[in-house]
Design a protein around this motif. Structure first.
Motif, PDB file in Angstrom:
ATOM      1  N   UNK A   1      42.950  52.592  36.138  1.00  0.00           N
ATOM      2  CA  UNK A   1      42.288  51.627  35.252  1.00  0.00           C
ATOM      3  C   UNK A   1      40.763  51.704  35.261  1.00  0.00           C
ATOM      4  N   UNK A   2      40.170  52.245  36.321  1.00  0.00           N
ATOM      5  CA  UNK A   2      38.716  52.378  36.414  1.00  0.00           C
ATOM      6  C   UNK A   2      38.005  51.054  36.122  1.00  0.00           C
ATOM      7  N   UNK A   3      38.328  50.041  36.949  1.00  0.00           N
ATOM      8  CA  UNK A   3      37.766  48.697  36.812  1.00  0.00           C
ATOM      9  C   UNK A   3      36.999  48.357  38.086  1.00  0.00           C
ATOM     10  N   UNK A   4      35.829  47.778  37.925  1.00  0.00           N
ATOM     11  CA  UNK A   4      35.046  47.302  39.070  1.00  0.00           C
ATOM     12  C   UNK A   4      35.759  46.086  39.659  1.00  0.00           C
TER      13      UNK A   4
ATOM     14  N   UNK B   1      41.808  33.454  40.890  1.00  0.00           N
ATOM     15  CA  UNK B   1      41.075  33.833  39.680  1.00  0.00           C
ATOM     16  C   UNK B   1      40.686  35.307  39.713  1.00  0.00           C
ATOM     17  N   UNK B   2      40.286  35.801  40.876  1.00  0.00           N
ATOM     18  CA  UNK B   2      39.942  37.216  41.029  1.00  0.00           C
ATOM     19  C   UNK B   2      41.135  38.102  40.722  1.00  0.00           C
ATOM     20  N   UNK B   3      42.283  37.789  41.315  1.00  0.00           N
ATOM     21  CA  UNK B   3      43.489  38.597  41.082  1.00  0.00           C
ATOM     22  C   UNK B   3      43.877  38.576  39.606  1.00  0.00           C
TER      23      UNK B   3
ATOM     24  N   UNK C   1      41.343  40.624  37.491  1.00  0.00           N
ATOM     25  CA  UNK C   1      41.466  42.073  37.688  1.00  0.00           C
ATOM     26  C   UNK C   1      42.751  42.629  37.082  1.00  0.00           C
ATOM     27  N   UNK C   2      43.858  41.910  37.186  1.00  0.00           N
ATOM     28  CA  UNK C   2      45.107  42.391  36.586  1.00  0.00           C
ATOM     29  C   UNK C   2      44.938  42.570  35.076  1.00  0.00           C
TER      30      UNK C   2
ATOM     31  N   UNK D   1      48.132  45.035  37.477  1.00  0.00           N
ATOM     32  CA  UNK D   1      48.449  44.108  38.558  1.00  0.00           C
ATOM     33  C   UNK D   1      47.366  44.179  39.614  1.00  0.00           C
ATOM     34  N   UNK D   2      47.183  43.072  40.313  1.00  0.00           N
ATOM     35  CA  UNK D   2      46.237  43.051  41.414  1.00  0.00           C
ATOM     36  C   UNK D   2      46.707  42.025  42.431  1.00  0.00           C
ATOM     37  N   UNK D   3      46.327  42.252  43.682  1.00  0.00           N
ATOM     38  CA  UNK D   3      46.702  41.325  44.748  1.00  0.00           C
ATOM     39  C   UNK D   3      45.496  41.059  45.634  1.00  0.00           C
ATOM     40  N   UNK D   4      45.290  39.784  45.928  1.00  0.00           N
ATOM     41  CA  UNK D   4      44.205  39.367  46.812  1.00  0.00           C
ATOM     42  C   UNK D   4      44.802  38.436  47.856  1.00  0.00           C
TER      43      UNK D   4
END
Length: 193
Positions: A30-33, A44-46, A49-50, A69-72
């Motif tokens: 995905x090339x996302x910061x 909110x961060x997860x 980013x997802x 998807x993202x996990x924090x």
């Protein structure tokens, strides 16, 4: 005609999870910061980013249905990311010893061409047992979970670090909540089974 499904992720764990569905899919980075914004909560961060990951890949492949998807790991409102090395993993596990965390696992499914966008959060409450330094060291040497949020892999030996897991999707803790993924893919028009 069924649209191509793309997993917008570099995570081998998410790739392995999605392959359980026996669905053909491609994988694209995905090339996302992933830098947290000031004051941003772990949930909110997860979620941000997802969605950003799904949208970044959907921009390059507008006809596809893209999963992000993202996990924090959330320790009292503080985001804990991937430790990256042994020293930071040791510090994380010491901090989590005897505590309950919430692993905020976010999911987004996007198709740019159709305008389809859905996202959801699958929080997982995880209680760690009280861990000795020796147990932490043995675990980290055996599994080397330096690329996992919170320094523990519940699908492996990391389960021995835990007292309890509380959630409504048993795959969410691994990083891709498959019950929600199936629901969103069906809503986007993907036939499963």
């Amino acid at each position: 005609m069924q649209r191509t499904v793309i997993l917008g992720s570099t995570s081998r764990y998410r790739r392995e999870m999605l392959s359980r569905l026996h669905l053909p899919f491609d994988v694209q980075p995905p090339e996302v910061d992933e830098t947290p914004h000031p004051g941003e909560t772990p949930a909110a961060l997860a979620a941000r980013l997802a969605l950003a990951k799904a949208r970044a890949v959907a921009e390059r492949f507008p006809e596809a249905i893209v999963i992000g998807s993202d996990q924090v790991a959330d320790l009292d409102g503080e985001p804990l990311g991937k430790p990256g090395d042994h020293e930071r993993a040791t510090v994380q596990l010491r901090r989590m010893s005897g505590r309950t965390l919430v692993f905020q696992t976010a999911l987004a499914v996007v198709c740019q061409r159709t305008g389809f966008v859905q996202q959801d959060l699958a929080p997982v409450r995880v209680t760690f047992r009280t861990l000795s330094d020796a147990a932490i060291e043995r675990y980290l040497r055996a599994e080397q979970p330096y690329d996992c949020a919170g320094s523990a892999k519940s699908e492996g030996l990391g389960i021995a670090l835990l007292d309890a897991i509380d959630n409504d999707d048993p795959t969410a803790l691994v990083g891709l909540p498959l019950i929600r993924t199936c629901r969103m893919l069906r809503a986007a028009g993907v036939e499963l089974l």
